[in-house]
Design a protein around this motif. Sequence first.
Motif, PDB file in Angstrom:
ATOM      1  N   ALA A 127       0.815  -1.212   0.000  1.00  0.00           N
ATOM      2  CA  ALA A 127       0.000   0.000   0.000  1.00  0.00           C
ATOM      3  C   ALA A 127       0.847   1.260   0.000  1.00  0.00           C
ATOM      4  O   ALA A 127       0.474   2.266  -0.613  1.00  0.00           O
ATOM      5  CB  ALA A 127      -0.933  -0.005   1.204  1.00  0.00           C
ATOM      6  N   SER A 128       2.004   1.227   0.662  1.00  0.00           N
ATOM      7  CA  SER A 128       2.856   2.423   0.684  1.00  0.00           C
ATOM      8  C   SER A 128       3.397   2.739  -0.709  1.00  0.00           C
ATOM      9  O   SER A 128       3.580   3.909  -1.059  1.00  0.00           O
ATOM     10  CB  SER A 128       4.010   2.237   1.667  1.00  0.00           C
ATOM     11  N   ARG A 131       0.655   4.590  -2.481  1.00  0.00           N
ATOM     12  CA  ARG A 131       0.559   5.984  -2.024  1.00  0.00           C
ATOM     13  C   ARG A 131       1.680   6.834  -2.623  1.00  0.00           C
ATOM     14  O   ARG A 131       1.467   7.978  -3.037  1.00  0.00           O
ATOM     15  CB  ARG A 131       0.607   6.037  -0.497  1.00  0.00           C
ATOM     16  N   HIS A 132       2.886   6.249  -2.695  1.00  0.00           N
ATOM     17  CA  HIS A 132       3.999   6.967  -3.309  1.00  0.00           C
ATOM     18  C   HIS A 132       3.723   7.231  -4.788  1.00  0.00           C
ATOM     19  O   HIS A 132       4.000   8.329  -5.299  1.00  0.00           O
ATOM     20  CB  HIS A 132       5.282   6.149  -3.168  1.00  0.00           C
ATOM     21  N   MET A 134       0.868   7.612  -6.240  1.00  0.00           N
ATOM     22  CA  MET A 134      -0.147   8.659  -6.387  1.00  0.00           C
ATOM     23  C   MET A 134       0.444  10.044  -6.120  1.00  0.00           C
ATOM     24  O   MET A 134       0.152  11.003  -6.843  1.00  0.00           O
ATOM     25  CB  MET A 134      -1.319   8.356  -5.461  1.00  0.00           C
ATOM     26  N   ARG A 135       1.304  10.150  -5.100  1.00  0.00           N
ATOM     27  CA  ARG A 135       1.943  11.446  -4.821  1.00  0.00           C
ATOM     28  C   ARG A 135       2.845  11.866  -5.973  1.00  0.00           C
ATOM     29  O   ARG A 135       2.815  13.023  -6.421  1.00  0.00           O
ATOM     30  CB  ARG A 135       2.760  11.353  -3.529  1.00  0.00           C
ATOM     31  N   ALA A 170      -5.056   3.868 -10.040  1.00  0.00           N
ATOM     32  CA  ALA A 170      -4.655   4.757  -8.950  1.00  0.00           C
ATOM     33  C   ALA A 170      -4.108   6.066  -9.497  1.00  0.00           C
ATOM     34  O   ALA A 170      -4.409   7.150  -8.973  1.00  0.00           O
ATOM     35  CB  ALA A 170      -3.625   4.058  -8.071  1.00  0.00           C
ATOM     36  N   ALA A 174      -5.696   9.763  -8.978  1.00  0.00           N
ATOM     37  CA  ALA A 174      -4.902  10.784  -8.295  1.00  0.00           C
ATOM     38  C   ALA A 174      -4.739  12.036  -9.137  1.00  0.00           C
ATOM     39  O   ALA A 174      -4.687  13.150  -8.599  1.00  0.00           O
ATOM     40  CB  ALA A 174      -3.535  10.214  -7.939  1.00  0.00           C
TER      41      ALA A 174
END
Length: 246
Positions: A127-128, A131-132, A134-135, A170, A174
Amino acid sequence: MTTWLRSALFNAFFFGFGATYATLTLPAMLLPRRWLMVPIRFWAKLVVGALRVICGVRTEVTGREHLPKEGPALIAAKHQSAFDTIVWLWLLPDPAYIVKRELFNLPVWGWLMRGSGQIAVDRSAGASAMRHLMRAGRKAAAEGRQMVIFPEGTRVHPGEYRPYQPGIAALAAATGLPVIPVATDSGLRWGRRAFHKRPGVIHVHVLPPLPADLRREALVQCLEDTIEGAMKLLPSSVEPVDKSVD
């Protein structure tokens, strides 16, 4: 000139001259990122040109009107060959590839990827990693860059199937960008880890963008159906699959 000799000459150019060129490019890392992209994109043009001149492998791009001349975009491309990791440097004004993090550890090439702002993802991070991604995707879109992702996650031999991964959905969520699908048959001319480069045409077929408001599962399925359907319509689809590309 035999195919073997042509391939040997091209491979010598690609690996030998390529390593020298990359090393000479390193000082450009002291410049702003967009300046670093200039010699990198020039190298991609040299590779596409050498492939045509030395090996008789032409690149034919259709649907180019769906690619942006500038500004952010999200491209989801079929991945059969190392060619696919080069051609977008030629076709796009400011590309950002989504790549596996291990590539950043390569000497010289990895440094250039990091310096040019390519997006590395640790696929073991769960999951991390998402998230990376998407950022990093939001940042690239804000900078007006064109992101290139290979939704199958790795190179896939012609005629083989691998399910599409959710990372593309994703990124689309985003950034709010529509997804531009791309079909290609590059593996028929430049196979995975293959010495021989077979004369002919590599087709790169850019398709109309998919709607930006699709739900994640629907987007991934629509993308897969669109690209795989387009693969069957490429001129090379009538050719037998050559398993010797391994």
